[in-house]
Structures are given as C-alpha cells and as structure tokens.
Enzyme design. Structure first.
Site, PDB file in Angstrom:
ATOM      1  N   ASP A  39       0.829  -1.199   0.000  1.00 35.37           N
ATOM      2  CA  ASP A  39       0.000   0.000   0.000  1.00 35.37           C
ATOM      3  C   ASP A  39       0.869   1.256   0.000  1.00 35.37           C
ATOM      4  O   ASP A  39       1.596   1.500   0.962  1.00 35.37           O
ATOM      5  CB  ASP A  39      -0.911  -0.029   1.236  1.00 35.37           C
ATOM      6  CG  ASP A  39      -2.088   0.924   1.097  1.00 35.37           C
ATOM      7  OD1 ASP A  39      -2.016   1.815   0.232  1.00 35.37           O
ATOM      8  OD2 ASP A  39      -3.065   0.763   1.844  1.00 35.37           O
ATOM      9  N   ASP A  40       0.811   2.005  -1.072  1.00 36.48           N
ATOM     10  CA  ASP A  40       1.530   3.289  -1.189  1.00 36.48           C
ATOM     11  C   ASP A  40       3.047   3.115  -1.275  1.00 36.48           C
ATOM     12  O   ASP A  40       3.804   4.018  -0.901  1.00 36.48           O
ATOM     13  CB  ASP A  40       1.222   4.243  -0.017  1.00 36.48           C
ATOM     14  CG  ASP A  40      -0.235   4.692   0.031  1.00 36.48           C
ATOM     15  OD1 ASP A  40      -1.036   4.210  -0.780  1.00 36.48           O
ATOM     16  OD2 ASP A  40      -0.556   5.527   0.894  1.00 36.48           O
ATOM     17  N   CYS A  79      -5.997   4.251  -3.287  1.00 33.50           N
ATOM     18  CA  CYS A  79      -6.260   2.846  -2.935  1.00 33.50           C
ATOM     19  C   CYS A  79      -7.513   2.224  -3.550  1.00 33.50           C
ATOM     20  O   CYS A  79      -7.437   1.220  -4.258  1.00 33.50           O
ATOM     21  CB  CYS A  79      -6.371   2.692  -1.422  1.00 33.50           C
ATOM     22  SG  CYS A  79      -4.949   3.307  -0.499  1.00 33.50           S
ATOM     23  N   ARG A  83      -7.630  -0.947  -6.332  1.00 35.55           N
ATOM     24  CA  ARG A  83      -7.954  -2.314  -5.897  1.00 35.55           C
ATOM     25  C   ARG A  83      -9.128  -2.886  -6.688  1.00 35.55           C
ATOM     26  O   ARG A  83      -9.143  -4.066  -7.053  1.00 35.55           O
ATOM     27  CB  ARG A  83      -8.279  -2.303  -4.397  1.00 35.55           C
ATOM     28  CG  ARG A  83      -7.043  -2.103  -3.574  1.00 35.55           C
ATOM     29  CD  ARG A  83      -7.250  -1.398  -2.240  1.00 35.55           C
ATOM     30  NE  ARG A  83      -5.937  -1.002  -1.769  1.00 35.55           N
ATOM     31  CZ  ARG A  83      -5.238  -1.671  -0.845  1.00 35.55           C
ATOM     32  NH1 ARG A  83      -5.779  -2.683  -0.216  1.00 35.55           N
ATOM     33  NH2 ARG A  83      -4.026  -1.303  -0.531  1.00 35.55           N
ATOM     34  N   LYS A 137      -5.539  -5.591   3.949  1.00 31.46           N
ATOM     35  CA  LYS A 137      -6.452  -4.438   3.869  1.00 31.46           C
ATOM     36  C   LYS A 137      -7.343  -4.535   2.646  1.00 31.46           C
ATOM     37  O   LYS A 137      -6.849  -4.615   1.528  1.00 31.46           O
ATOM     38  CB  LYS A 137      -5.638  -3.147   3.819  1.00 31.46           C
ATOM     39  CG  LYS A 137      -6.468  -1.930   3.439  1.00 31.46           C
ATOM     40  CD  LYS A 137      -5.659  -0.666   3.383  1.00 31.46           C
ATOM     41  CE  LYS A 137      -6.144   0.236   2.261  1.00 31.46           C
ATOM     42  NZ  LYS A 137      -5.379   1.486   2.154  1.00 31.46           N
ATOM     43  N   HIS A 139     -10.608  -2.410   1.699  1.00 28.76           N
ATOM     44  CA  HIS A 139     -10.862  -1.053   1.181  1.00 28.76           C
ATOM     45  C   HIS A 139     -11.749  -1.027  -0.060  1.00 28.76           C
ATOM     46  O   HIS A 139     -11.613  -0.155  -0.918  1.00 28.76           O
ATOM     47  CB  HIS A 139      -9.539  -0.312   0.916  1.00 28.76           C
ATOM     48  CG  HIS A 139      -9.667   1.162   1.188  1.00 28.76           C
ATOM     49  ND1 HIS A 139      -8.644   2.065   1.030  1.00 28.76           N
ATOM     50  CD2 HIS A 139     -10.731   1.903   1.593  1.00 28.76           C
ATOM     51  CE1 HIS A 139      -9.054   3.274   1.320  1.00 28.76           C
ATOM     52  NE2 HIS A 139     -10.327   3.206   1.673  1.00 28.76           N
ATOM     53  N   SER A 162      -8.239   1.805   5.331  1.00 26.32           N
ATOM     54  CA  SER A 162      -6.868   2.231   5.623  1.00 26.32           C
ATOM     55  C   SER A 162      -6.611   2.354   7.127  1.00 26.32           C
ATOM     56  O   SER A 162      -7.511   2.679   7.896  1.00 26.32           O
ATOM     57  CB  SER A 162      -6.579   3.574   4.954  1.00 26.32           C
ATOM     58  OG  SER A 162      -6.645   3.413   3.566  1.00 26.32           O
ATOM     59  N   HIS A 238       1.643   2.185   3.970  1.00 22.95           N
ATOM     60  CA  HIS A 238       0.681   3.266   4.204  1.00 22.95           C
ATOM     61  C   HIS A 238       0.862   3.751   5.640  1.00 22.95           C
ATOM     62  O   HIS A 238       1.074   2.944   6.545  1.00 22.95           O
ATOM     63  CB  HIS A 238      -0.733   2.705   4.003  1.00 22.95           C
ATOM     64  CG  HIS A 238      -1.811   3.737   3.905  1.00 22.95           C
ATOM     65  ND1 HIS A 238      -2.188   4.514   4.978  1.00 22.95           N
ATOM     66  CD2 HIS A 238      -2.607   4.110   2.870  1.00 22.95           C
ATOM     67  CE1 HIS A 238      -3.168   5.318   4.593  1.00 22.95           C
ATOM     68  NE2 HIS A 238      -3.443   5.101   3.321  1.00 22.95           N
ATOM     69  N   ASP A 290      -0.263  -0.712  -4.717  1.00 17.08           N
ATOM     70  CA  ASP A 290      -1.579  -0.228  -5.186  1.00 17.08           C
ATOM     71  C   ASP A 290      -1.557   1.177  -5.774  1.00 17.08           C
ATOM     72  O   ASP A 290      -2.462   1.558  -6.508  1.00 17.08           O
ATOM     73  CB  ASP A 290      -2.639  -0.325  -4.080  1.00 17.08           C
ATOM     74  CG  ASP A 290      -2.464   0.719  -2.989  1.00 17.08           C
ATOM     75  OD1 ASP A 290      -1.336   1.222  -2.797  1.00 17.08           O
ATOM     76  OD2 ASP A 290      -3.462   1.029  -2.306  1.00 17.08           O
ATOM     77  N   ASN A 291      -0.522   1.964  -5.432  1.00 17.15           N
ATOM     78  CA  ASN A 291      -0.365   3.313  -6.010  1.00 17.15           C
ATOM     79  C   ASN A 291       0.985   3.859  -5.563  1.00 17.15           C
ATOM     80  O   ASN A 291       1.679   3.241  -4.749  1.00 17.15           O
ATOM     81  CB  ASN A 291      -1.508   4.258  -5.601  1.00 17.15           C
ATOM     82  CG  ASN A 291      -1.749   4.348  -4.110  1.00 17.15           C
ATOM     83  OD1 ASN A 291      -2.753   3.842  -3.605  1.00 17.15           O
ATOM     84  ND2 ASN A 291      -0.836   4.958  -3.377  1.00 17.15           N
ATOM     85  N   LYS A 311       1.473   9.516  -5.087  1.00 17.03           N
ATOM     86  CA  LYS A 311       0.066   9.189  -4.835  1.00 17.03           C
ATOM     87  C   LYS A 311      -0.856  10.363  -5.136  1.00 17.03           C
ATOM     88  O   LYS A 311      -0.563  11.497  -4.768  1.00 17.03           O
ATOM     89  CB  LYS A 311      -0.069   8.800  -3.362  1.00 17.03           C
ATOM     90  CG  LYS A 311      -1.478   8.492  -2.910  1.00 17.03           C
ATOM     91  CD  LYS A 311      -1.487   7.985  -1.484  1.00 17.03           C
ATOM     92  CE  LYS A 311      -2.895   7.630  -1.034  1.00 17.03           C
ATOM     93  NZ  LYS A 311      -2.900   6.923   0.255  1.00 17.03           N
TER      94      LYS A 311
HETATM   95 MG    MG Z   1      -2.643   2.926  -1.470  1.00 21.27          MG
END
Ligand code: MG
Length: 487
Positions: A39-40, A79, A83, A137, A139, A162, A238, A290-291, A311
């Site tokens: 994540d991130d 996010c 996803r 996670k 989301h 998150s 994240h 994811d980003n 992001k």
């Molecule tokens: Mg993310």
C-alpha cells in the site's frame, strides 16, 4: 537384518510414488496465484529498484529468479479504485469505483462498495474450483454486502479500510511527521476482522504484517492439494507506520524502511513455503503496489525514484509501481520487461492460465500478459488511460504521454487544464520534465483520436464513492452479528 533394506526400499518406493503423484498433480492442476500487494509503496522503494537504504534481499532475489517490470501500472493513484481494477480487470470508472473529486476513496463510514454485479477474479476462479482468500487491507466496502466474502473469497482476515482512518477523536496527536512515525496504534480505532467477525479493535498494528504472513502460509498449507488464489494486501507502508519488534528501528531508511523490510521478510516466507510444499513450479506470484508514494507525508512517505510526483497524481509517480512476477521454470529468471502492463491485466491473464472464459457481457480492460510472462515477448497493451477520480487526465500511447489536465494539489480546484496537452516522451524523459508538444502535433492528433473514441464509447458505472468522512467511524451494522473475540 533383512528388514532394513526392505524398509529402505519401501521408503524409496513411497518417495517415488509421492514424487510421481506431485508431478501428476502439477501436470493436471491449473496454476495457483498469489498476489502480494503493498500500500503506497513507490516505484523507487525496493533494493532491486535502486533504493540506497531500504534492504529487500528476498524481493531482490525474487526479481532475480523471476521478471521485473519497468512499465507496470495501476489503474488509479489512490487505494480504492486501484484495488477495484485489480480484482475486476476493469477501469474503475466502469464499475462506479472511480470516485468523485470530493470522495476519491471509501471511508470507514461510507455506505458504498464494489457492486455485487462485478465479476472479480476470485468469483471467476472460485467457480472453477479454486480455494480463495483475501488477507490484509480490503478497502472495497465496509457494509457486509461488500465484504470479500461476497466477492468470491472463501476466507478473509484483515482490516476493512486504511490504517489511518478512524482516528480516535479523544486523542490529541502530535504534529507530523512524528504523528506517523512514532505513533501509538491505539490512536486509530481500526478493526481487525476474520470473515464477518471483529477479533480486535483497535488492531495492534505492530503485529499485522506478521499475522497476515502466518494466515497466508496457513491458507497455502491447507489448500496445497487444490488450486488456490491468494491475495495478500499489506497494510503498509501506508501511514501510520508500524513494524514488529524484530523490524522496528532496524532499517537505515527509518520507520518507512522498517515496514518494507518486514514485508520483504514476509514475501520470502511465502516463497519458502511454496518451495517446501513442492508448489513453486505451479504457482505464479506477483508482487506490486496499489499506487505511488504519499509524498505529502514527508519522511513517512516513500519515493517514486526518478518518476515525477506520487500518490494522487496522474504523473508517472502516482501510478507506475514496482512489479515482480515469479514462476520458477515458466517465467524467465532475471528477465526484465519494458512492455506496458497494468494490474488489470492480471485478471485476464490468471483466467486464461486457469482455462476460465473471460466474461463477454461487459467491457474488460485487462489484456492477456502471457506473451510477456512466458516468452518475455511483446505485450498486448498499447494504451494507458490515467484517471483522477472520474476524470480522464492523460493518455499514454507507445512512448508518448499527453496530459490534458494535471493536478496541483489535493483540492480539485487546483487542477490545471492543458490545450494543447503537455506531451512527454517517457523513454527519453521518464521524469516528464520536457514538454515537446510543439514538436509533435501529429502525435497529439493521434492521441486526441484515441481519447475521442474512448470517451465516446465509455459508459460510466453508478458512482459508489459518494459519502463518508475521513474521520468517520464504522459502526457495526444492525442485524449483523459481529463479535469481539480476542485471539
Ligand atoms: Mg494505497
């Protein structure tokens, strides 16, 4: 005395039979799929991507044994829509998951989620006999009708949104960056769930990576005899950043590095498990993010390396992510693909590898990556669309990328529109620094044509991300039994 050779003979016959049966299983069973999704995590945040102070020996080895991608994208720079696209193989605008400029992701108290009519790769593979699990996670919707269990997953263990949502309003946390670096996990009232049950609230975030890993390994062991799909969607890097005792305070990159180094350990454990069980040669493992990195989180956010922005942005740093694919014996060891690929392509590729038909009743944006994975050949993806929420901001065609709009901050009013669009050559100028629009009116005309046809045919889904607040609280819905069982 005669018993001993006989025993040895019997033992070797049993071993031979086991090996033969494993070989038969491999020949007849469709491949397993494991997606490790961080994540991130930025394009530059791996040793194998050139990071100087994050140590990722297991992921670097995975890249050396498998294939590394230079031009791998996600469909959104935040996010929730990213996803949704990974699971459905569709641009988030089609499923209603693109978000609005006011609500770009789901919050704890949002009422929407991934619509039940969407076909996820879990739904499709489960129908074909796969065991399926989502660990980490989610989301993609908090109300029970949007649970992973309603989207084709047999098993769910993780947090529903998150880890920075549901900040405890009674707390008065110190200002950034210490806020995200040396925080107390009890400041966030995030629930940890097993299927429909909350087992811990607030989740002890120090333990998440380790517990996700244990759950993932348990799932693989339990399902070693049948094909499986495992999505391991890590909570970190994240913010806020937490690692277990063994990793806390260890990385030269500080707390951000601690979380990635623990994820590196975790990925190594998963690959070891696949090898130990004799499943490695029948399992495709993909690692990606994811980003892009959350640059406004200062030292608690990551790095997109030489890519511009992070992001939330439609510059490359927002959506081009580190990616590794591993499948011993099938994917070329040490391969590097410079072809365009997108996380949405995994939907199509996994279904093809499993012998499952691609849905024909809807637009699927994912393309088959098998020519890239199995032959390190030319990819089938020629165009990349860059959305910010429900707006198309940019298009890449071949090495050229045209920006019709760019962001100048988080607020929608800060968007800047460009006519003619900004034009960059991503081969010559991966950092998108030198606008060459004046020199290539023909390229702009060709990309404009792609845009016009695309927008003309586009049918957006009913928007799902329309309500909720960043500091909203998830209340347990009525009529659903959610217990607090402490592990
Ligand atoms: Mg993310």
């Amino acid at each position: 005395m005669a018993g001993k050779p006989l025993l040895i003979l019997m033992a070797s016959l049993t071993a031979a039979a086991a090996a033969a049966s494993a070989a038969t299983a491999e020949a007849t069973l469709p491949p397993n799929f494991v997606v490790v999704f961080t994540d991130d995590q930025g394009y530059g945040d791996l040793g194998s991507q050139g990071h100087p102070s994050i140590r990722t020996p297991r992921l670097d080895a995975m890249a050396a044994e498998g294939m590394r991608f230079t031009d791998f994208y996600v469909a959104a720079s935040v996010c929730t829509p990213s996803r949704a696209a990974l699971l459905t193989g569709r641009l988030p605008i089609r499923s209603g998951m693109a978000g609005l400029l006011t609500h770009r992701v789901l919050y704890a108290d949002s009422s929407g989620g991934l619509p039940g009519g969407e076909i996820t790769m879990a739904t499709a593979l489960k129908e074909a006999g796969y065991a399926t699990a989502l660990i980490g996670k989610w989301h993609l919707g908090n109300p029970p009708e949007f649970s992973p269990l309603r989207h084709g997953f047999d098993y769910y263990f993780g947090i529903p949104y998150s880890n920075d949502m549901e900040l405890d309003r009674d707390q008065n946390p110190p200002p950034r960056p210490a806020f995200h670096l040396d925080a107390d996990y009890e400041w966030w009232d995030v629930p940890l769930m097993r299927n429909h049950t909350i087992i811990e609230r607030p989740a002890n975030q120090h333990t998440l990576t380790k517990r996700y890993t244990e759950e993932a390994i348990g799932f693989i062991r339990e399902n070693r005899e049948k094909p499986f799909l495992l999505h391991l969607w890590h909570t970190f890097p994240h913010v806020p950043l937490f690692a277990s005792e063994e990793f806390h305070g260890q990385s030269p990159r500080g707390r951000y590095g601690d979380t990635i180094e623990e994820i590196d350990w975790s990925t190594g454990k998963i690959l070891d498990t696949l090898r130990d069980l004799g499943l490695a040669e029948n399992t495709v493992v993909v690692f990606t993010s994811d980003n892009g990195p959350w640059l406004t989180r200062d030292v608690a956010g990551g790095s997109a390396g030489l890519l511009r922005d992070g992001k939330g942005s439609t510059f490359e740093g927002g959506v081009r992510v580190p990616a590794i694919a591993w499948w011993p014996g099938r994917i070329e060891a040490g391969g590097v693909s410079r072809e365009m690929a997108n996380a949405m392509d995994l939907f199509t590729t996994f279904l093809k590898l499993a012998g499952v038909d691609i849905p024909q009743d809807r637009v699927i944006d994912g393309v088959d990556m098998r020519p890239i994975l199995l032959e390190n050949g030319a990819g089938l993806r020629n165009v990349e669309y860059y959305f910010r929420s429900d707006r198309l901001y940019a298009i890449r065609k071949g090495p050229f990328k045209a920006h019709y709009a760019t962001w100048a901050g988080y607020s929608p009013e800060e968007a800047e529109h460009h006519d003619p669009p900004l034009l960059f050559h991503l081969g010559h100028d991966p950092s998108e620094r030198f606008n060459i629009a004046d020199e290539h009116p023909d390229v702009i005309a060709a990309i404009n044509k792609v845009r016009d046809v695309f927008l003309d045919e586009l049918i957006p889904g009913e928007p799902q991300l329309t309500d909720g607040h960043f500091r909203g609280r998830w209340e347990v819905p009525e009529g659903i039994e959610i217990s607090l069982e402490h592990p």
